[in-house]
Design a protein around this motif. Structure first.
Motif, PDB file in Angstrom:
ATOM      1  N   ALA A  20       0.729  -1.000  -0.080  1.00 32.82           N
ATOM      2  CA  ALA A  20      -0.005   0.094  -0.119  1.00 32.82           C
ATOM      3  C   ALA A  20       0.789   1.238   0.054  1.00 32.82           C
ATOM      4  N   LYS A  21       1.776   1.146   0.929  1.00 28.98           N
ATOM      5  CA  LYS A  21       2.860   2.255   0.999  1.00 28.98           C
ATOM      6  C   LYS A  21       3.495   2.679  -0.400  1.00 28.98           C
ATOM      7  N   ASP A  22       3.828   1.619  -1.191  1.00 28.70           N
ATOM      8  CA  ASP A  22       4.483   1.573  -2.549  1.00 28.70           C
ATOM      9  C   ASP A  22       3.591   2.410  -3.481  1.00 28.70           C
ATOM     10  N   PHE A  23       2.184   1.883  -3.337  1.00 29.15           N
ATOM     11  CA  PHE A  23       1.016   2.543  -4.103  1.00 29.15           C
ATOM     12  C   PHE A  23       1.037   3.617  -4.057  1.00 29.15           C
ATOM     13  N   TYR A  24       0.637   4.239  -2.589  1.00 33.97           N
ATOM     14  CA  TYR A  24       0.347   5.587  -2.349  1.00 33.97           C
ATOM     15  C   TYR A  24       1.537   6.442  -2.522  1.00 33.97           C
ATOM     16  N   GLU A  25       2.565   6.110  -2.239  1.00 36.77           N
ATOM     17  CA  GLU A  25       3.730   7.100  -2.365  1.00 36.77           C
ATOM     18  C   GLU A  25       4.439   7.103  -3.750  1.00 36.77           C
ATOM     19  N   GLY A  26       4.753   5.764  -4.126  1.00 34.80           N
ATOM     20  CA  GLY A  26       5.357   5.689  -5.380  1.00 34.80           C
ATOM     21  C   GLY A  26       4.459   6.106  -6.582  1.00 34.80           C
ATOM     22  N   ALA A  27       3.212   5.423  -6.949  1.00 33.72           N
ATOM     23  CA  ALA A  27       2.266   5.723  -7.734  1.00 33.72           C
ATOM     24  C   ALA A  27       1.561   6.827  -7.858  1.00 33.72           C
ATOM     25  N   LEU A  30       2.206  10.502  -2.998  1.00 29.39           N
ATOM     26  CA  LEU A  30       1.680  11.164  -1.609  1.00 29.39           C
ATOM     27  C   LEU A  30       2.785  10.842  -0.533  1.00 29.39           C
ATOM     28  N   PRO A  31       3.228  12.031  -0.141  1.00 29.38           N
ATOM     29  CA  PRO A  31       4.619  11.872   0.806  1.00 29.38           C
ATOM     30  C   PRO A  31       4.271  11.268   2.036  1.00 29.38           C
ATOM     31  N   VAL A  32       4.888  10.477   2.550  1.00 27.90           N
ATOM     32  CA  VAL A  32       4.839   9.627   3.877  1.00 27.90           C
ATOM     33  C   VAL A  32       5.311  10.814   5.024  1.00 27.90           C
ATOM     34  N   ARG A  33       4.333  11.013   5.897  1.00 27.10           N
ATOM     35  CA  ARG A  33       4.607  11.961   6.921  1.00 27.10           C
ATOM     36  C   ARG A  33       5.239  11.074   8.190  1.00 27.10           C
ATOM     37  N   GLY A  34       4.866   9.769   8.285  1.00 25.89           N
ATOM     38  CA  GLY A  34       5.411   8.996   9.234  1.00 25.89           C
ATOM     39  C   GLY A  34       4.344   8.127   9.834  1.00 25.89           C
ATOM     40  N   MET A  40       0.133   3.218  12.499  1.00 28.54           N
ATOM     41  CA  MET A  40      -0.430   3.630  11.186  1.00 28.54           C
ATOM     42  C   MET A  40       0.419   4.705  10.487  1.00 28.54           C
ATOM     43  N   THR A  41       0.645   4.013   9.086  1.00 21.22           N
ATOM     44  CA  THR A  41       1.357   4.982   8.341  1.00 21.22           C
ATOM     45  C   THR A  41       0.377   6.267   7.761  1.00 21.22           C
ATOM     46  N   SER A  50      -4.922  14.343   5.723  1.00 21.03           N
ATOM     47  CA  SER A  50      -4.071  13.365   5.493  1.00 21.03           C
ATOM     48  C   SER A  50      -4.514  12.180   5.519  1.00 21.03           C
ATOM     49  N   LEU A  51      -3.983  10.999   5.036  1.00 20.28           N
ATOM     50  CA  LEU A  51      -4.437   9.763   4.756  1.00 20.28           C
ATOM     51  C   LEU A  51      -3.653   8.574   5.611  1.00 20.28           C
ATOM     52  N   GLY A  52      -4.517   8.114   6.563  1.00 17.57           N
ATOM     53  CA  GLY A  52      -3.890   6.832   7.067  1.00 17.57           C
ATOM     54  C   GLY A  52      -4.170   5.556   6.380  1.00 17.57           C
ATOM     55  N   LEU A  53      -3.184   4.970   6.522  1.00 16.59           N
ATOM     56  CA  LEU A  53      -3.293   3.362   6.064  1.00 16.59           C
ATOM     57  C   LEU A  53      -3.124   2.411   7.306  1.00 16.59           C
TER      58      LEU A  53
END
Length: 134
Positions: A20-27, A30-34, A40-41, A50-53
């Motif tokens: 999921a992180k690869d999709f949301y950040e890579g594709a 969306l920047p990962v805030r931490g 939760m990412t 923000s978006l929580g995964l």
């Protein structure tokens, strides 16, 4: 206090955090805030949103649009995402039918939908209502 002025977070459930992180950040870019205190990412959205995964291998998704992104140029945004492996959906429903380019159009708004690797439905839209009446 009014909640209208407070930062908001949309939470989506995902089975595989790395995927999921690869999709949301890579594709999607969306920047990962931490991570929040629960682990939760958290990814950045426009402004203070923000978006929580949230990882949940047994999550059942709603089957409707969970998150929309307003874009200035729908075709350009779609082409960019397609270049990152995003596949746009086609619909043929009584009140919603996409065209051969995966776009649904009504006067003043055009939209296209795609799913994340866990089946959460996301939308790009151009135009639309900016003022609501009741």
């Amino acid at each position: 206090m009014t909640l209208a002025t407070r930062p908001a977070t949309t939470i989506l459930t995902v089975a595989d955090e790395a995927r999921a992180k690869d999709f949301y950040e890579g594709a999607l870019g969306l920047p990962v805030r931490g991570k929040d205190p629960t682990g939760m990412t958290i990814l950045g959205l426009a402004g203070s949103a923000s978006l929580g995964l949230m990882v949940d291998a047994n999550a059942v998704h709603s089957g409707h649009t969970a998150l929309t992104f307003e874009v200035d140029d729908l075709e350009s945004a779609m082409a960019d995402l397609e270049g990152h492996g995003v596949h746009f959906e086609d619909y043929d429903l009584p009140d919603l039918k996409t065209d051969e380019h995966h776009i649904y159009s009504v006067p003043g708004e055009r939209s296209s939908w795609f799913a994340d690797p866990d089946g959460n439905i996301l939308c790009l839209h151009e135009g639309g209502v900016t003022e609501y009446t009741m």
